[in-house]
Design a protein around this motif. Sequence first.
Motif, PDB file in Angstrom:
ATOM      1  N   ILE A 104      15.320  -7.153  40.634  1.00 11.97           N
ATOM      2  CA  ILE A 104      16.530  -6.398  40.964  1.00 11.97           C
ATOM      3  C   ILE A 104      17.462  -6.331  39.756  1.00 11.97           C
ATOM      4  CG2 ILE A 104      18.611  -6.356  42.405  1.00 11.97           C
ATOM      5  CD1 ILE A 104      16.799  -7.784  44.585  1.00 11.97           C
ATOM      6  N   ASP A 105      17.667  -7.463  39.110  1.00 10.51           N
ATOM      7  CA  ASP A 105      18.623  -7.527  38.005  1.00 10.51           C
ATOM      8  C   ASP A 105      18.133  -6.822  36.738  1.00 10.51           C
ATOM      9  OD1 ASP A 105      21.068  -8.540  36.731  1.00 10.51           O
ATOM     10  OD2 ASP A 105      19.687  -9.781  35.574  1.00 10.51           O
ATOM     11  N   ARG A 106      16.897  -7.022  36.380  1.00 16.91           N
ATOM     12  CA  ARG A 106      16.401  -6.480  35.113  1.00 16.91           C
ATOM     13  C   ARG A 106      15.845  -5.074  35.198  1.00 16.91           C
ATOM     14  NH1 ARG A 106      14.748 -10.183  30.572  1.00 16.91           N
ATOM     15  NH2 ARG A 106      16.147 -11.935  30.922  1.00 16.91           N
ATOM     16  N   TYR A 107      15.342  -4.697  36.354  1.00 20.67           N
ATOM     17  CA  TYR A 107      14.654  -3.410  36.457  1.00 20.67           C
ATOM     18  C   TYR A 107      15.323  -2.447  37.434  1.00 20.67           C
ATOM     19  CZ  TYR A 107      11.273  -6.137  33.912  1.00 20.67           C
ATOM     20  OH  TYR A 107      10.680  -6.939  32.982  1.00 20.67           O
ATOM     21  N   PHE A 108      15.546  -2.905  38.668  1.00 19.53           N
ATOM     22  CA  PHE A 108      16.112  -2.011  39.677  1.00 19.53           C
ATOM     23  C   PHE A 108      17.477  -1.483  39.257  1.00 19.53           C
ATOM     24  CE2 PHE A 108      18.445  -0.871  43.473  1.00 19.53           C
ATOM     25  CZ  PHE A 108      17.514  -0.158  44.209  1.00 19.53           C
ATOM     26  N   ARG A 109      18.356  -2.362  38.854  1.00 20.36           N
ATOM     27  CA  ARG A 109      19.717  -1.919  38.519  1.00 20.36           C
ATOM     28  C   ARG A 109      19.767  -1.007  37.307  1.00 20.36           C
ATOM     29  NH1 ARG A 109      23.229  -4.546  34.834  1.00 20.36           N
ATOM     30  NH2 ARG A 109      22.187  -6.193  33.700  1.00 20.36           N
ATOM     31  N   ARG A 110      18.707  -0.992  36.515  1.00 22.93           N
ATOM     32  CA  ARG A 110      18.634  -0.116  35.344  1.00 22.93           C
ATOM     33  C   ARG A 110      17.875   1.177  35.633  1.00 22.93           C
ATOM     34  NH1 ARG A 110      18.275  -5.399  32.854  1.00 22.93           N
ATOM     35  NH2 ARG A 110      20.048  -5.657  31.452  1.00 22.93           N
ATOM     36  N   GLY A 111      17.386   1.315  36.852  1.00 22.46           N
ATOM     37  CA  GLY A 111      16.727   2.556  37.233  1.00 22.46           C
ATOM     38  C   GLY A 111      15.265   2.656  36.857  1.00 22.46           C
ATOM     39  N   VAL A 112      14.584   1.527  36.692  1.00 18.93           N
ATOM     40  CA  VAL A 112      13.151   1.547  36.388  1.00 18.93           C
ATOM     41  C   VAL A 112      12.397   1.926  37.662  1.00 18.93           C
ATOM     42  CG1 VAL A 112      11.188   0.180  35.596  1.00 18.93           C
ATOM     43  CG2 VAL A 112      13.451  -0.153  34.550  1.00 18.93           C
ATOM     44  N   ARG A 113      11.665   3.030  37.579  1.00 15.76           N
ATOM     45  CA  ARG A 113      11.075   3.672  38.756  1.00 15.76           C
ATOM     46  C   ARG A 113      10.223   2.747  39.616  1.00 15.76           C
ATOM     47  NH1 ARG A 113       8.184   9.196  37.632  1.00 15.76           N
ATOM     48  NH2 ARG A 113      10.195   9.416  36.642  1.00 15.76           N
ATOM     49  N   TRP A 114       9.307   1.985  39.026  1.00 13.22           N
ATOM     50  CA  TRP A 114       8.410   1.148  39.819  1.00 13.22           C
ATOM     51  C   TRP A 114       9.170   0.095  40.620  1.00 13.22           C
ATOM     52  CZ3 TRP A 114       8.673  -4.012  39.025  1.00 13.22           C
ATOM     53  CH2 TRP A 114       9.095  -4.466  37.771  1.00 13.22           C
ATOM     54  N   SER A 115      10.324  -0.357  40.102  1.00 11.23           N
ATOM     55  CA  SER A 115      11.068  -1.403  40.801  1.00 11.23           C
ATOM     56  C   SER A 115      11.638  -0.891  42.125  1.00 11.23           C
ATOM     57  CB  SER A 115      12.181  -1.961  39.917  1.00 11.23           C
ATOM     58  OG  SER A 115      13.184  -0.984  39.679  1.00 11.23           O
ATOM     59  N   ARG A 116      11.970   0.382  42.164  1.00 12.87           N
ATOM     60  CA  ARG A 116      12.472   0.976  43.410  1.00 12.87           C
ATOM     61  C   ARG A 116      11.400   0.899  44.493  1.00 12.87           C
ATOM     62  NH1 ARG A 116      12.402   6.741  45.012  1.00 12.87           N
ATOM     63  NH2 ARG A 116      13.809   6.944  46.776  1.00 12.87           N
ATOM     64  N   TYR A 117      10.183   1.269  44.134  1.00 13.07           N
ATOM     65  CA  TYR A 117       9.085   1.222  45.102  1.00 13.07           C
ATOM     66  C   TYR A 117       8.753  -0.214  45.501  1.00 13.07           C
ATOM     67  CZ  TYR A 117       8.532   6.048  43.622  1.00 13.07           C
ATOM     68  OH  TYR A 117       8.762   7.368  43.327  1.00 13.07           O
ATOM     69  N   LEU A 118       8.766  -1.115  44.541  1.00 13.85           N
ATOM     70  CA  LEU A 118       8.443  -2.515  44.826  1.00 13.85           C
ATOM     71  C   LEU A 118       9.484  -3.135  45.752  1.00 13.85           C
ATOM     72  CD1 LEU A 118       6.637  -5.016  44.183  1.00 13.85           C
ATOM     73  CD2 LEU A 118       8.345  -5.577  42.446  1.00 13.85           C
ATOM     74  N   VAL A 119      10.751  -2.997  45.389  1.00 11.91           N
ATOM     75  CA  VAL A 119      11.814  -3.609  46.187  1.00 11.91           C
ATOM     76  C   VAL A 119      11.871  -2.986  47.574  1.00 11.91           C
ATOM     77  CG1 VAL A 119      14.315  -3.931  46.353  1.00 11.91           C
ATOM     78  CG2 VAL A 119      13.155  -4.355  44.186  1.00 11.91           C
ATOM     79  N   ALA A 120      11.870  -1.666  47.653  1.00 11.18           N
ATOM     80  CA  ALA A 120      11.935  -0.995  48.955  1.00 11.18           C
ATOM     81  C   ALA A 120      10.699  -1.310  49.796  1.00 11.18           C
ATOM     82  CB  ALA A 120      12.080   0.512  48.771  1.00 11.18           C
ATOM     83  N   GLY A 121       9.535  -1.266  49.179  1.00  9.64           N
ATOM     84  CA  GLY A 121       8.301  -1.527  49.921  1.00  9.64           C
ATOM     85  C   GLY A 121       8.172  -2.960  50.376  1.00  9.64           C
ATOM     86  N   LEU A 122       8.426  -3.873  49.470  1.00  7.42           N
ATOM     87  CA  LEU A 122       8.252  -5.285  49.791  1.00  7.42           C
ATOM     88  C   LEU A 122       9.349  -5.794  50.726  1.00  7.42           C
ATOM     89  CD1 LEU A 122       6.351  -7.608  49.131  1.00  7.42           C
ATOM     90  CD2 LEU A 122       7.822  -8.188  47.224  1.00  7.42           C
ATOM     91  N   LEU A 123      10.597  -5.576  50.352  1.00  8.49           N
ATOM     92  CA  LEU A 123      11.693  -6.088  51.178  1.00  8.49           C
ATOM     93  C   LEU A 123      11.897  -5.253  52.435  1.00  8.49           C
ATOM     94  CD1 LEU A 123      14.292  -7.163  48.481  1.00  8.49           C
ATOM     95  CD2 LEU A 123      12.662  -8.559  49.741  1.00  8.49           C
ATOM     96  N   GLY A 124      11.581  -3.967  52.352  1.00  6.03           N
ATOM     97  CA  GLY A 124      11.757  -3.104  53.509  1.00  6.03           C
ATOM     98  C   GLY A 124      10.715  -3.327  54.588  1.00  6.03           C
ATOM     99  N   THR A 125       9.589  -3.922  54.244  1.00  4.03           N
ATOM    100  CA  THR A 125       8.545  -4.181  55.246  1.00  4.03           C
ATOM    101  C   THR A 125       8.375  -5.684  55.487  1.00  4.03           C
ATOM    102  OG1 THR A 125       6.842  -4.098  53.529  1.00  4.03           O
ATOM    103  CG2 THR A 125       7.268  -2.060  54.744  1.00  4.03           C
ATOM    104  N   VAL A 126       7.849  -6.376  54.508  1.00 10.34           N
ATOM    105  CA  VAL A 126       7.605  -7.815  54.659  1.00 10.34           C
ATOM    106  C   VAL A 126       8.920  -8.561  54.886  1.00 10.34           C
ATOM    107  CG1 VAL A 126       6.683  -9.880  53.527  1.00 10.34           C
ATOM    108  CG2 VAL A 126       5.528  -7.685  53.240  1.00 10.34           C
ATOM    109  N   GLY A 127       9.958  -8.160  54.146  1.00 10.01           N
ATOM    110  CA  GLY A 127      11.245  -8.820  54.286  1.00 10.01           C
ATOM    111  C   GLY A 127      11.833  -8.662  55.674  1.00 10.01           C
ATOM    112  N   VAL A 128      11.849  -7.448  56.177  1.00 11.01           N
ATOM    113  CA  VAL A 128      12.390  -7.203  57.519  1.00 11.01           C
ATOM    114  C   VAL A 128      11.532  -7.916  58.562  1.00 11.01           C
ATOM    115  CG1 VAL A 128      12.804  -5.439  59.280  1.00 11.01           C
ATOM    116  CG2 VAL A 128      13.568  -5.055  56.930  1.00 11.01           C
TER     117      VAL A 128
END
Length: 148
Positions: free
Chosen positions: A66-90
């Motif tokens: 989140i800190d190094r990639y997502f907040r800087r707009g790195v494309r793959w991090s959006r998919y990773l964070v949304a996919g992982l936290l949006g499914t497994v996390g929930v």
Amino acid sequence: MATIAPAGAPLTARWATSLWLVAVGAGVAETVVQVMHAYGDGASPSSLAGQIAVRAVIYGALFVVIDRYFRRGVRWSRYLVAGLLGTVGVASLVSEPIGWLIQNGDLSTVDWSATFFTIAVLRWVHLTAVLTALALTLHPQTARWFHH
């Protein structure tokens, strides 16, 4: 002064970043409360150490992404964070309470202790942060920014 996301990031991306970090923080706080409760109930330090180690690796890795990639707009991090936290996390946040409700059937058996209340509030903050961050991560303005 450090910023949550670069100035060019839309408000939706900046809020998503903040809320993903809130979710991680709530998860860490809940872990601390649960470990203290388990230790107080007589759980062995070695079994707790294993759980702490696993959660530390997971939360640490999420924080870095989140800190190094997502907040800087790195494309793959959006998919990773949304996919992982949006499914497994929930799923991990709701499976325990749903399982408890199915097994016990009613709320009259809840131990309304300070620990239960603290964990419930932290879980609510965690789940709310994840769902809101997910919606903001999938927002069209955020999506365009990640594809810049």
